[in-house]
Design a protein around this motif. Structure first.
Motif, PDB file in Angstrom:
ATOM      1  N   VAL A   1      -5.183   1.016   3.340  1.00  0.00           N
ATOM      2  CA  VAL A   1      -4.424   1.670   4.575  1.00  0.00           C
ATOM      3  C   VAL A   1      -3.052   1.227   4.281  1.00  0.00           C
ATOM      4  CG1 VAL A   1      -4.542   1.846   7.132  1.00  0.00           C
ATOM      5  CG2 VAL A   1      -6.645   1.504   6.101  1.00  0.00           C
ATOM      6  N   ARG A   2      -2.356   2.336   4.628  1.00  0.00           N
ATOM      7  CA  ARG A   2      -0.876   2.102   4.834  1.00  0.00           C
ATOM      8  C   ARG A   2      -0.320   2.888   6.120  1.00  0.00           C
ATOM      9  NH1 ARG A   2       2.563   3.146  -0.838  1.00  0.00           N
ATOM     10  NH2 ARG A   2       1.643   1.454  -1.881  1.00  0.00           N
ATOM     11  N   GLU A   3       0.534   1.972   6.780  1.00  0.00           N
ATOM     12  CA  GLU A   3       0.943   2.659   8.030  1.00  0.00           C
ATOM     13  C   GLU A   3       2.454   2.686   8.126  1.00  0.00           C
ATOM     14  OE1 GLU A   3      -0.956   1.177  11.873  1.00  0.00           O
ATOM     15  OE2 GLU A   3       1.035   0.322  12.029  1.00  0.00           O
ATOM     16  N   LEU A   4       3.041   3.781   8.383  1.00  0.00           N
ATOM     17  CA  LEU A   4       4.582   3.688   8.291  1.00  0.00           C
ATOM     18  C   LEU A   4       5.024   4.112   9.605  1.00  0.00           C
ATOM     19  CD1 LEU A   4       7.433   3.839   6.852  1.00  0.00           C
ATOM     20  CD2 LEU A   4       6.990   6.469   6.439  1.00  0.00           C
ATOM     21  N   ARG A   5       5.889   3.092  10.295  1.00  0.00           N
ATOM     22  CA  ARG A   5       6.235   3.414  11.777  1.00  0.00           C
ATOM     23  C   ARG A   5       7.768   3.765  11.621  1.00  0.00           C
ATOM     24  NH1 ARG A   5       3.534  -0.207  16.266  1.00  0.00           N
ATOM     25  NH2 ARG A   5       1.388   0.290  15.488  1.00  0.00           N
TER      26      ARG A   5
ATOM     27  N   GLY B   1      11.716   3.244   7.858  1.00  0.00           N
ATOM     28  CA  GLY B   1      11.077   2.746   8.847  1.00  0.00           C
ATOM     29  C   GLY B   1      10.359   1.485   8.679  1.00  0.00           C
ATOM     30  N   ARG B   2       9.220   1.111   9.405  1.00  0.00           N
ATOM     31  CA  ARG B   2       8.698  -0.373   9.120  1.00  0.00           C
ATOM     32  C   ARG B   2       7.380   0.073   8.466  1.00  0.00           C
ATOM     33  NH1 ARG B   2      12.245  -4.092   9.351  1.00  0.00           N
ATOM     34  NH2 ARG B   2      10.273  -5.448   9.445  1.00  0.00           N
ATOM     35  N   ARG B   3       7.053  -0.690   7.493  1.00  0.00           N
ATOM     36  CA  ARG B   3       5.860  -0.552   6.728  1.00  0.00           C
ATOM     37  C   ARG B   3       4.720  -1.498   6.855  1.00  0.00           C
ATOM     38  NH1 ARG B   3      10.919   0.222   4.395  1.00  0.00           N
ATOM     39  NH2 ARG B   3      10.620  -1.881   3.811  1.00  0.00           N
ATOM     40  N   TYR B   4       3.437  -1.228   6.744  1.00  0.00           N
ATOM     41  CA  TYR B   4       2.422  -2.160   6.895  1.00  0.00           C
ATOM     42  C   TYR B   4       1.110  -1.507   5.996  1.00  0.00           C
ATOM     43  CZ  TYR B   4       5.170  -3.513  11.148  1.00  0.00           C
ATOM     44  OH  TYR B   4       6.422  -3.663  11.888  1.00  0.00           O
TER      45      TYR B   4
ATOM     46  N   VAL C   1      11.094 -11.734  11.508  1.00  0.00           N
ATOM     47  CA  VAL C   1       9.847 -12.322  12.079  1.00  0.00           C
ATOM     48  C   VAL C   1       8.657 -11.927  11.281  1.00  0.00           C
ATOM     49  CG1 VAL C   1       8.210 -11.711  14.100  1.00  0.00           C
ATOM     50  CG2 VAL C   1      10.590 -11.938  14.286  1.00  0.00           C
ATOM     51  N   GLU C   2       8.623 -10.572  10.765  1.00  0.00           N
ATOM     52  CA  GLU C   2       7.536 -10.196   9.863  1.00  0.00           C
ATOM     53  C   GLU C   2       7.581 -10.647   8.398  1.00  0.00           C
ATOM     54  OE1 GLU C   2       6.442  -6.311  12.496  1.00  0.00           O
ATOM     55  OE2 GLU C   2       7.554  -5.971  10.837  1.00  0.00           O
ATOM     56  N   HIS C   3       8.871 -10.876   7.904  1.00  0.00           N
ATOM     57  CA  HIS C   3       8.705 -11.087   6.546  1.00  0.00           C
ATOM     58  C   HIS C   3       8.891 -12.542   6.201  1.00  0.00           C
ATOM     59  CE1 HIS C   3      10.198  -6.564   5.916  1.00  0.00           C
ATOM     60  NE2 HIS C   3       8.872  -6.697   6.164  1.00  0.00           N
TER      61      HIS C   3
ATOM     62  N   ARG D   1      -6.964  -5.047   9.751  1.00  0.00           N
ATOM     63  CA  ARG D   1      -5.463  -5.367  10.220  1.00  0.00           C
ATOM     64  C   ARG D   1      -4.694  -5.028   8.995  1.00  0.00           C
ATOM     65  NH1 ARG D   1      -4.684  -8.826  14.492  1.00  0.00           N
ATOM     66  NH2 ARG D   1      -2.666  -9.472  13.483  1.00  0.00           N
ATOM     67  N   THR D   2      -3.481  -5.056   9.641  1.00  0.00           N
ATOM     68  CA  THR D   2      -2.316  -4.562   8.619  1.00  0.00           C
ATOM     69  C   THR D   2      -1.019  -5.735   8.674  1.00  0.00           C
ATOM     70  OG1 THR D   2      -1.197  -3.120  10.185  1.00  0.00           O
ATOM     71  CG2 THR D   2      -2.779  -2.143   8.659  1.00  0.00           C
TER      72      THR D   2
END
Length: 568
Positions: free
Chosen positions: A174-178, A164-167, A70-72, A130-131
């Motif tokens: 900004v980086r976000e790790l889920r 994890g999931r990276r954004y 979905v995301e990539h 947005r990321t």
């Protein structure tokens, strides 16, 4: 050469040290020597473990693969859900997943994407960028110069990862790790783990993993964008996402300086202990450890369970009384709840909650080790009985009073050893199975070992059935007492005790694990459940009475159909 656990590995290929988030948790249940080996992926282990497994055993792998689509790859959600079910979670690569895991993944995928979109909407509304999903892994790499000698650990390259999931925002600021949890989102993780995740998000280079087919091992990560050419993030977020209910918790939001400081304070000392450890601590780590058959800390006895070797050499597994009960109830229930750790948050009945509450109070009291044991202690505070009604609390207090009269720690010598909820482990190389149990209380008395199990019940011992059959953990205890330090104690004074607590009275039963007929009965009981379990490759649902309270019912179509049929 460091103080190396030689029984676990036979080479000195220590040049690569790779650490992920599991190595930062500082969990007392983990084996330090095993973690030290796990951090060196280039070591040649003393024995290769069997890798065959009929079904997917990493529960989050199908979800990660679906999210990649979905995301990539920008595939529509409906198309990905169809492919998930068609390929049974494999997406063209690897083993298929159990039907129950496929159903859980489909629900988790929708919940995850819905929650992420809602979070995006809220952040944009608050004026934040947005990321977008990042396909490359973030890896912090520290390499010694080519002309330099390896360091004191024998290492030339350190890699720090965070799964994890990276954004990241479009400008990279900004980086976000889920991080993913099976049920609800964790409100907190060990600080060393959170700090490690933030550090990798703040300083990691975009990399891809590479496998060396010739050497049959991983290579060092291949850098996609070198550190000196990548956009340096100014702020990182670590978010825990509950795949079971779509909840999310912000664990940390830090600048680069804050991420560095927190890592130095909380994570670096933990990883230092992990990398330099040599202590052996048998337990769940033995299941993955290639040195289990040669480790002096792990009691080993061929034919311990009394079953012949299975027809096919599969990945090593652990076997506990809970595993036996779950598999006997239903093979699908065992696979989903015990192997994959998928459980619905169903409320437990009063009897189970009562038992847990009484156990918790007894564990706390026994850990204090008073000379009179539990005698003369006042009733616990009301906080000891969360969620229990007044009548059940009265029953719990009565059971504690019954226990006090037979507490095994009463007048126990000060030099005797006492272990509360200690892990007891043994290895059967014939089956390549690790047996694991946690007795309520284990203590010595005049050279012997006493294994005490305490159960709360509304009825007395059922005389029409062998007690080992009613309580299979006792059968497993008989087998585990045949090996290691428990077997080395004075057998005339060693025994297994079952304490049954009622509201009005208590029963205590003694079992001699050294009697041949007792050992034979224990092997029969364990073998009747473990024999089919060893050979099972499908874990087919077996609908019945166990469906009513099954923690995996939400993802079992066979069980749901059975419930509907019973209702009709």
């Amino acid at each position: 050469m460091p103080n190396w656990p030689q029984g676990l590995a036979v080479s000195d290929e220590l040049a690569l040290v790779r650490t992920g988030l599991p190595l930062t948790r500082d969990d007392a249940r983990d084996c330090p020597a095993y973690l030290a080996v796990k951090a060196r992926p280039w070591l040649i282990t003393a024995a290769r473990l069997a890798t065959y497994e009929p079904l997917m055993t990493f529960a989050l792998k199908p979800l990660m693969a679906a999210l990649d689509q979905v995301e990539h790859n920008r595939h529509p959600l409906e198309e990905v859900l169809a492919e998930l079910r068609h390929s049974r979670g494999a997406f063209g690569r690897g083993r298929p997943a159990h039907d129950g895991l496929v159903e859980w993944t489909a629900e988790a995928l929708i919940r995850y994407l819905d929650r992420r979109e809602a979070d995006q909407h809220d952040r944009v509304a608050a004026g934040e960028p947005r990321t977008e999903a990042v396909p490359e892994e973030w890896v912090v790499r520290n390499r010694l110069p080519d002309h330099a000698s390896p360091d004191a650990r024998g290492a030339r390259l350190y890699e720090r990862t965070a799964w994890g999931r990276r954004y990241a925002s479009a400008d990279g600021s900004v980086r976000e790790l889920r991080l993913l949890s099976f049920g609800s989102a964790k409100k907190e993780r060990p600080e060393a783990e959170t700090a490690a995740a933030a550090f990798v998000a703040a300083f990691g280079e975009p990399c891809r993993s590479v496998y060396d087919v010739e050497l049959m091992r991983t290579k060092a990560f291949e850098v996609v964008t070198p550190y000196d050419r990548m956009v340096v993030p100014q702020r990182v977020r670590i978010i825990d996402v509950g795949c079971g209910d779509g909840s999310a918790e912000l664990l940390a939001e830090r600048s680069r300086d804050e991420a560095q400081s927190s890592y130095d304070q909380h994570t670096r000392p933990v990883l230092g202990r992990v990398l330099d450890a040599a202590e052996r601590r048998p337990g769940n780590s033995c299941v993955e450890c290639p040195g289990a058959g040669r480790c002096p800390a792990l009691p080993s006895q061929a034919g311990l369970v009394g079953l012949p070797a299975p027809r096919r050499n599969r990945k090593r597994r652990s076997l506990s009384a809970s595993d036996l009960r779950a598999y006997t109830d239903c093979p699908a229930k065992y696979h989903l709840t015990r192997e994959l750790n998928l459980r619905t948050a169903r409320p437990e009945n009063q009897a189970i909650r009562r038992g847990r509450a009484v156990d918790a109070v007894l564990n706390e009291r026994h850990a204090v080790r008073r000379s009179r044991g539990c005698r003369g202690l006042p009733a616990p505070a009301t906080s000891a009985w969360p969620g229990l009604d007044e009548e059940t609390v009265h029953v719990c207090e009565a059971m504690l009073a019954q226990h006090a009269a037979v507490c095994p720690l009463d007048r126990l010598g000060a030099t005797e050893e006492v272990r509360v909820q200690a892990t007891v482990t043994a290895y059967d190389p014939t089956l390549d199975v690790v047996l694991i149990a946690k007795p309520d209380l284990l203590h010595t008395r005049r050279g012997g070992w006493i294994w005490r199990e305490t159960k709360t019940t509304g009825s007395r011992i059922f005389e029409g059935k062998p007690v080992l059959e009613i309580h299979p953990q006792l059968a497993l205890a008989v087998l585990l007492m045949q090996t290691g330090e428990l077997a080395e104690g004075d057998r005339r004074r060693s025994r297994i005790e079952l304490e049954l607590l009622h509201e009005e009275d208590s029963d205590r039963l003694e079992i001699d694990p050294w009697q041949p007929d007792v050992l034979q009965e224990a092997r029969r009981i364990v073998g009747e459940a473990a024999g089919p379990w060893l050979e099972d490759t499908a874990y087919t649902a077996a609908p019945g009475t166990a469906c009513e309270n099954c923690e995996a019912l939400d993802w079992c179509r066979v069980g749901q159909a059975h419930q509907v049929e019973q209702a009709d």
